[in-house]
Design a protein around this motif. Structure first.
Motif, PDB file in Angstrom:
ATOM      1  N   PRO A 144       0.741  -8.207   0.166  1.00  0.00           N
ATOM      2  CA  PRO A 144       0.077  -7.340   1.154  1.00  0.00           C
ATOM      3  C   PRO A 144       0.030  -5.878   0.721  1.00  0.00           C
ATOM      4  N   LEU A 145       1.103  -5.422   0.070  1.00  0.00           N
ATOM      5  CA  LEU A 145       1.114  -4.046  -0.432  1.00  0.00           C
ATOM      6  C   LEU A 145      -0.007  -3.847  -1.438  1.00  0.00           C
ATOM      7  N   GLY A 146      -0.178  -4.835  -2.316  1.00  0.00           N
ATOM      8  CA  GLY A 146      -1.251  -4.745  -3.297  1.00  0.00           C
ATOM      9  C   GLY A 146      -2.620  -4.742  -2.652  1.00  0.00           C
ATOM     10  N   ALA A 147      -2.813  -5.602  -1.636  1.00  0.00           N
ATOM     11  CA  ALA A 147      -4.103  -5.672  -0.957  1.00  0.00           C
ATOM     12  C   ALA A 147      -4.437  -4.353  -0.275  1.00  0.00           C
ATOM     13  N   VAL A 148      -3.447  -3.798   0.434  1.00  0.00           N
ATOM     14  CA  VAL A 148      -3.664  -2.513   1.116  1.00  0.00           C
ATOM     15  C   VAL A 148      -3.865  -1.396   0.099  1.00  0.00           C
ATOM     16  N   LEU A 149      -3.071  -1.420  -0.986  1.00  0.00           N
ATOM     17  CA  LEU A 149      -3.208  -0.415  -2.033  1.00  0.00           C
ATOM     18  C   LEU A 149      -4.609  -0.454  -2.638  1.00  0.00           C
ATOM     19  N   GLY A 150      -5.097  -1.670  -2.907  1.00  0.00           N
ATOM     20  CA  GLY A 150      -6.432  -1.792  -3.471  1.00  0.00           C
ATOM     21  C   GLY A 150      -7.500  -1.257  -2.544  1.00  0.00           C
ATOM     22  N   GLY A 151      -7.402  -1.605  -1.260  1.00  0.00           N
ATOM     23  CA  GLY A 151      -8.373  -1.096  -0.298  1.00  0.00           C
ATOM     24  C   GLY A 151      -8.331   0.413  -0.161  1.00  0.00           C
ATOM     25  N   TRP A 152      -7.107   0.972  -0.148  1.00  0.00           N
ATOM     26  CA  TRP A 152      -6.975   2.430   0.007  1.00  0.00           C
ATOM     27  C   TRP A 152      -7.499   3.179  -1.214  1.00  0.00           C
ATOM     28  N   LEU A 153      -7.125   2.703  -2.408  1.00  0.00           N
ATOM     29  CA  LEU A 153      -7.581   3.375  -3.623  1.00  0.00           C
ATOM     30  C   LEU A 153      -9.103   3.323  -3.754  1.00  0.00           C
ATOM     31  N   ALA A 154      -9.691   2.188  -3.380  1.00  0.00           N
ATOM     32  CA  ALA A 154     -11.145   2.071  -3.448  1.00  0.00           C
ATOM     33  C   ALA A 154     -11.827   2.985  -2.449  1.00  0.00           C
ATOM     34  N   THR A 155     -11.206   3.152  -1.282  1.00  0.00           N
ATOM     35  CA  THR A 155     -11.783   4.021  -0.244  1.00  0.00           C
ATOM     36  C   THR A 155     -11.614   5.492  -0.595  1.00  0.00           C
ATOM     37  N   ALA A 156     -10.416   5.850  -1.090  1.00  0.00           N
ATOM     38  CA  ALA A 156     -10.112   7.254  -1.361  1.00  0.00           C
ATOM     39  C   ALA A 156     -10.701   7.744  -2.681  1.00  0.00           C
ATOM     40  N   ILE A 208     -14.236   2.441  -6.822  1.00  0.00           N
ATOM     41  CA  ILE A 208     -13.978   1.014  -6.803  1.00  0.00           C
ATOM     42  C   ILE A 208     -13.245   0.551  -8.062  1.00  0.00           C
ATOM     43  N   ARG A 209     -13.294   1.337  -9.147  1.00  0.00           N
ATOM     44  CA  ARG A 209     -12.578   0.983 -10.375  1.00  0.00           C
ATOM     45  C   ARG A 209     -11.113   1.414 -10.347  1.00  0.00           C
ATOM     46  N   THR A 210     -10.763   2.362  -9.475  1.00  0.00           N
ATOM     47  CA  THR A 210      -9.410   2.906  -9.456  1.00  0.00           C
ATOM     48  C   THR A 210      -8.335   1.835  -9.241  1.00  0.00           C
TER      49      THR A 210
END
Length: 431
Positions: free
Chosen positions: A359-371, A374-376
């Motif tokens: 879940p941490l990875g999923a949230v991290l991926g969503g946050w990094l892509a938003t902030a 999409i490659r981050t």
């Protein structure tokens, strides 16, 4: 029953068939669910919620689930769980047919499916070494077949089928997965019943759960084996959360092409599972595990920099090869060295660490892509994987592996893989 070295009992064929059928259904859902979610929203965080929901049961019930599996009949646990998951999938299928599907419903169903997966996977992991007599050679051969079939079905055949079935209707891939769970339950129910571990009647469920967790954390090798998938899941879920969006927006891949992209990863996984034993013999299990972890990190780095779908597919294939080899070598080693009465708890503790990180990875991926972009998340995932490889290399060295195998099976002549380094230390005692 007396078996030749490496020979697998008849019951294994039914277990292999059951997991093959179920894995095909999982592959259908693996491609269909993110695409279903994309029909409802384009918000990366909403997509992350659906992805993370399926892993939350391990965070909430992981260790307790392992303690329950060590008390229950493992075969019955598997078939009842699969039957329940088949019934559960009828709910989102009906909602999709009635056009009332929602992100909240998808997340709820993902959570319940994950809870079923907790009990099934833990019971299957504990059942297999008992079925095969805890023989390392048979365990490795069996896990190679299981992993190969899982990769072929859930990654190679399933995703294109899921994309194609989704074109026929939103409920169709969900119903297909329900059928696969039903068939799996029937096959598992026909497996031979095996004696349960001796019950620890004077200990509470919480005490037994803590004993399993303590055993993992006090054993340097088992801890290293558990940390790799834990950190890996942070990285892989960060990638998976944005992969459909990345493929569509940056690589120009359509719905059917996304299924083919996942198939490339599965193709590599088949290769990795097939060569895992050879890698272990040539390099030693510990060194082989370190090499496969490094390959995964470099492959994700290549995916992040991929300029077109072909290079992205190649990167995912290489990553899949590393994962396929790892998923044969690591579980086989764990099943060979952990005592039978602790197998469910040790397996669930190790899996819980991995799944709780997801879940941490999923949230991290969503946050990094938003902030950021999409490659981050992909670049961040590669960095995590390579760092983890360096940190855990000494914890799962050849020396540690050979020492643990000798301690688990000290009988002269036991069939253990030779390591490139001599064993110089003993595995810690169980608490």
């Amino acid at each position: 029953m007396t078996l030749g070295v490496g020979k697998l009992p008849t019951g294994f064929g039914r277990l292999w068939t059951a997991q093959t059928v179920s894995s095909l259904g999982d592959g259908v859902s693996h491609a269909a669910l993110p695409l279903l979610a994309l029909t409802l929203t384009r918000d990366p965080m909403a997509l992350a919620v659906v992805t993370a929901a399926g892993t939350l049961p391990w965070l909430l019930f992981g260790v307790l689930g392992g303690a329950l599996v060590d008390r229950w009949d493992r075969r019955r646990t598997m078939w009842v769980t699969d039957a329940a998951r088949a019934v559960l999938l009828a709910i989102p299928a009906a909602a999709a047919a009635l056009d009332v599907l929602s992100i909240a419903l998808l997340a709820t169903v993902a959570f319940l499916l994950g809870l079923g997966g907790l009990f099934f996977d833990t019971a299957a992991t504990a059942y297999l070494p008992d079925l095969l007599g805890r023989d390392p050679a048979r365990l490795e051969r069996a896990n190679s077949r299981l992993r190969g079939a899982q990769t072929a079905m859930s990654g190679f055949a399933g995703p294109p089928a899921g994309s194609a079935l989704l074109a026929l209707g939103r409920a169709v891939p969900l119903l297909a997965d329900a059928v696969s769970f039903t068939l799996s339950a029937l096959l598992v129910r026909s497996l031979p019943a095996l004696p349960r571990p001796v019950p620890e009647l004077r200990e509470s469920l919480l005490v037994q759960a803590r004993a399993g967790a303590t055993y993992v954390f006090r054993d340097r090798l088992l801890l290293g084996l558990a940390l790799r998938p834990a950190v890996g899941n942070i990285a892989f879920l960060a990638v998976e959360t944005v992969l459909a969006l990345f493929a569509h927006d940056h690589l120009g891949i359509d719905t059917y092409g996304f299924g083919l992209l996942l198939t490339a990863e599965a193709t590599g996984g088949l290769l990795g599972a097939g060569i895992a034993s050879s890698l272990g013999r040539r390099l030693g299990t510990g060194t082989a595990l370190t090499c496969t972890a490094a390959v995964e990190g470099l492959a994700i780095l290549g995916l992040a920099a991929a300029p077109n779908p072909y290079m992205a597919g190649l990167a995912l294939a290489v990553c899949g090869a590393g994962m396929g080899a790892t998923m044969v070598l690591a579980p086989s080693l764990r099943q060979a060295i952990v005592p039978t009465h602790l197998m469910g708890r040790v397996a669930s503790t190790s899996r819980m660490l991995a799944m709780c990180a997801a879940p941490l990875g999923a949230v991290l991926g969503g946050w990094l892509a938003t902030a950021y972009t999409i490659r981050t998340p992909l670049y961040a995932a590669a960095g995590l994987l390579l760092t983890m490889t360096a940190v855990t290399a000494t914890m799962t060295s050849n020396r540690q592996v050979e020492a643990a195998l000798r301690a688990a099976a000290p009988v002269a002549g036991a069939d253990h893989r030779a390591s490139k380094e001599p064993a110089q230390e003993s595995a810690p005692d169980a608490p």
